[in-house]
Design an enzyme around this catalytic site. Structure first.
Site, PDB file in Angstrom:
ATOM      1  N   TYR A  25     -10.111   5.389   7.549  1.00  0.00           N
ATOM      2  CA  TYR A  25     -10.825   5.244   6.530  1.00  0.00           C
ATOM      3  C   TYR A  25     -12.645   5.349   6.397  1.00  0.00           C
ATOM      4  O   TYR A  25     -13.083   5.315   5.545  1.00  0.00           O
ATOM      5  CB  TYR A  25     -10.255   3.939   5.780  1.00  0.00           C
ATOM      6  CG  TYR A  25      -9.241   4.079   4.914  1.00  0.00           C
ATOM      7  CD1 TYR A  25      -8.961   4.839   3.965  1.00  0.00           C
ATOM      8  CD2 TYR A  25      -7.975   3.393   5.283  1.00  0.00           C
ATOM      9  CE1 TYR A  25      -7.627   4.985   3.220  1.00  0.00           C
ATOM     10  CE2 TYR A  25      -6.957   3.343   4.737  1.00  0.00           C
ATOM     11  CZ  TYR A  25      -6.491   4.208   3.899  1.00  0.00           C
ATOM     12  OH  TYR A  25      -5.353   4.442   3.260  1.00  0.00           O
TER      13      TYR A  25
ATOM     14  N   GLU B 147      -8.891  -3.108  -7.305  1.00  0.00           N
ATOM     15  CA  GLU B 147      -9.060  -3.078  -5.969  1.00  0.00           C
ATOM     16  C   GLU B 147      -9.107  -4.391  -5.452  1.00  0.00           C
ATOM     17  O   GLU B 147      -8.406  -4.767  -4.610  1.00  0.00           O
ATOM     18  CB  GLU B 147     -10.264  -2.121  -5.504  1.00  0.00           C
ATOM     19  CG  GLU B 147     -10.094  -0.786  -5.747  1.00  0.00           C
ATOM     20  CD  GLU B 147      -9.120   0.106  -4.629  1.00  0.00           C
ATOM     21  OE1 GLU B 147      -9.091  -0.360  -3.440  1.00  0.00           O
ATOM     22  OE2 GLU B 147      -8.428   0.861  -5.052  1.00  0.00           O
TER      23      GLU B 147
ATOM     24  N   CYS C 271     -10.259   4.128  -5.649  1.00  0.00           N
ATOM     25  CA  CYS C 271      -9.408   4.159  -4.683  1.00  0.00           C
ATOM     26  C   CYS C 271     -10.055   5.045  -3.341  1.00  0.00           C
ATOM     27  O   CYS C 271      -9.888   4.482  -2.372  1.00  0.00           O
ATOM     28  CB  CYS C 271      -8.082   4.635  -5.153  1.00  0.00           C
ATOM     29  SG  CYS C 271      -7.033   4.426  -3.585  1.00  0.00           S
TER      30      CYS C 271
ATOM     31  N   ASP D 278       0.885  -1.312   0.007  1.00  0.00           N
ATOM     32  CA  ASP D 278       0.029   0.147  -0.029  1.00  0.00           C
ATOM     33  C   ASP D 278       0.864   1.130  -0.040  1.00  0.00           C
ATOM     34  O   ASP D 278       0.248   2.374  -0.718  1.00  0.00           O
ATOM     35  CB  ASP D 278      -0.997   0.078   1.291  1.00  0.00           C
ATOM     36  CG  ASP D 278      -1.911   0.970   0.979  1.00  0.00           C
ATOM     37  OD1 ASP D 278      -2.716   1.114  -0.084  1.00  0.00           O
ATOM     38  OD2 ASP D 278      -2.403   1.724   2.076  1.00  0.00           O
TER      39      ASP D 278
ATOM     40  N   TYR E 187     -12.434   2.262  -0.890  1.00  0.00           N
ATOM     41  CA  TYR E 187     -11.914   2.376   0.531  1.00  0.00           C
ATOM     42  C   TYR E 187     -12.708   2.788   1.824  1.00  0.00           C
ATOM     43  O   TYR E 187     -12.590   2.526   2.544  1.00  0.00           O
ATOM     44  CB  TYR E 187     -10.407   3.085   0.368  1.00  0.00           C
ATOM     45  CG  TYR E 187      -9.276   2.194   0.474  1.00  0.00           C
ATOM     46  CD1 TYR E 187      -8.440   2.172   1.733  1.00  0.00           C
ATOM     47  CD2 TYR E 187      -8.954   1.240  -0.632  1.00  0.00           C
ATOM     48  CE1 TYR E 187      -7.285   1.254   1.572  1.00  0.00           C
ATOM     49  CE2 TYR E 187      -8.040   0.425  -0.788  1.00  0.00           C
ATOM     50  CZ  TYR E 187      -7.215   0.448   0.271  1.00  0.00           C
ATOM     51  OH  TYR E 187      -6.135  -0.416   0.212  1.00  0.00           O
TER      52      TYR E 187
END
Length: 216
Positions: free
Chosen positions: A159, A201, A131, A44, A135
């Site tokens: 998040y 993803e 993204c 990540d 998330y």
């Protein structure tokens, strides 16, 4: 219906597969091993650097000054996330980024960079949105179902938090604004890019769960 509502509706099978993936189910239950989480963190960190580059490239394509600034702020936020959240975990685990991009990470970041650099502004914006959006939704889902005293609570807090939600809302609003001003043909390209990033993803999480390496 807003364009982004249509995008989200169309990727529901992909999104459900992401939620049901063992990585996220074990993450939610607090049973994901530290080894797997550390592998994910390293990948990540590599991902976010290129994501920030892609955001900056898209911002440079905008003809609206405040949009240029907004995408640069998104890029700065991506780097801040790497330095904040990731470095906190790296310090806790006494690890560093000492690996190359796994195939899944490499594929995703190269798709984003190529789209941002070579494809139209509208298409690139749509490619970057998952993204942010996925998330946020995964973070909320895990936060709502997570066990108490979760070992990776800092990730959940980031998040599923308000600051990240504001960035997601801005990215969604930009996508809707751009879609409303373009052609049906371009909206199809935007949808295709959004779907591809959504698939990637899933690939990214699966790559981390499988400790993916290059075969040769």
């Amino acid at each position: 219906m807003r364009f982004t509502n249509t995008l989200w509706k169309n990727i529901q099978p992909i999104y459900q597969s992401i939620l049901e993936h063992p990585f996220n189910q074990e993450f939610m239950q607090g049973t994901l091993t530290q080894e797997t989480f550390q592998f994910y963190l390293k990948q990540d960190s590599l991902y976010l650097v290129d994501f920030a580059r892609a955001l900056a490239l898209v911002g440079a394509k905008s003809t609206i000054p405040h949009r240029v600034v907004q995408f640069l702020e998104f890029a700065q936020g991506a780097i801040a996330a790497e330095r904040g959240l990731h470095e906190a975990f790296f310090a806790e685990y006494e690890i560093e980024v000492d690996v190359p991009k796994a195939p899944g990470c490499f594929t995703y970041t190269n798709f984003l960079l190529a789209t941002a650099a070579l494809q139209p502004y509208e298409e690139a914006i749509a490619a970057l949105l998952p993204c942010f959006w996925i998330y946020q939704e995964v973070g909320r889902y895990i936060g709502e179902h997570a066990i108490p005293d979760h070992p990776y609570q800092k990730w959940i807090d980031m998040y599923s938090g308000e600051d990240f939600a504001k960035a997601v809302e801005s990215a969604i609003a930009i996508t809707d604004e751009v879609a409303a001003a373009t052609t049906p043909a371009m909206r199809e390209r935007m949808e295709s890019a959004f779907t591809m990033s959504s698939r990637l993803e899933w690939v990214f999480w699966d790559s981390a769960y499988q400790y993916e390496e290059w075969p040769v």
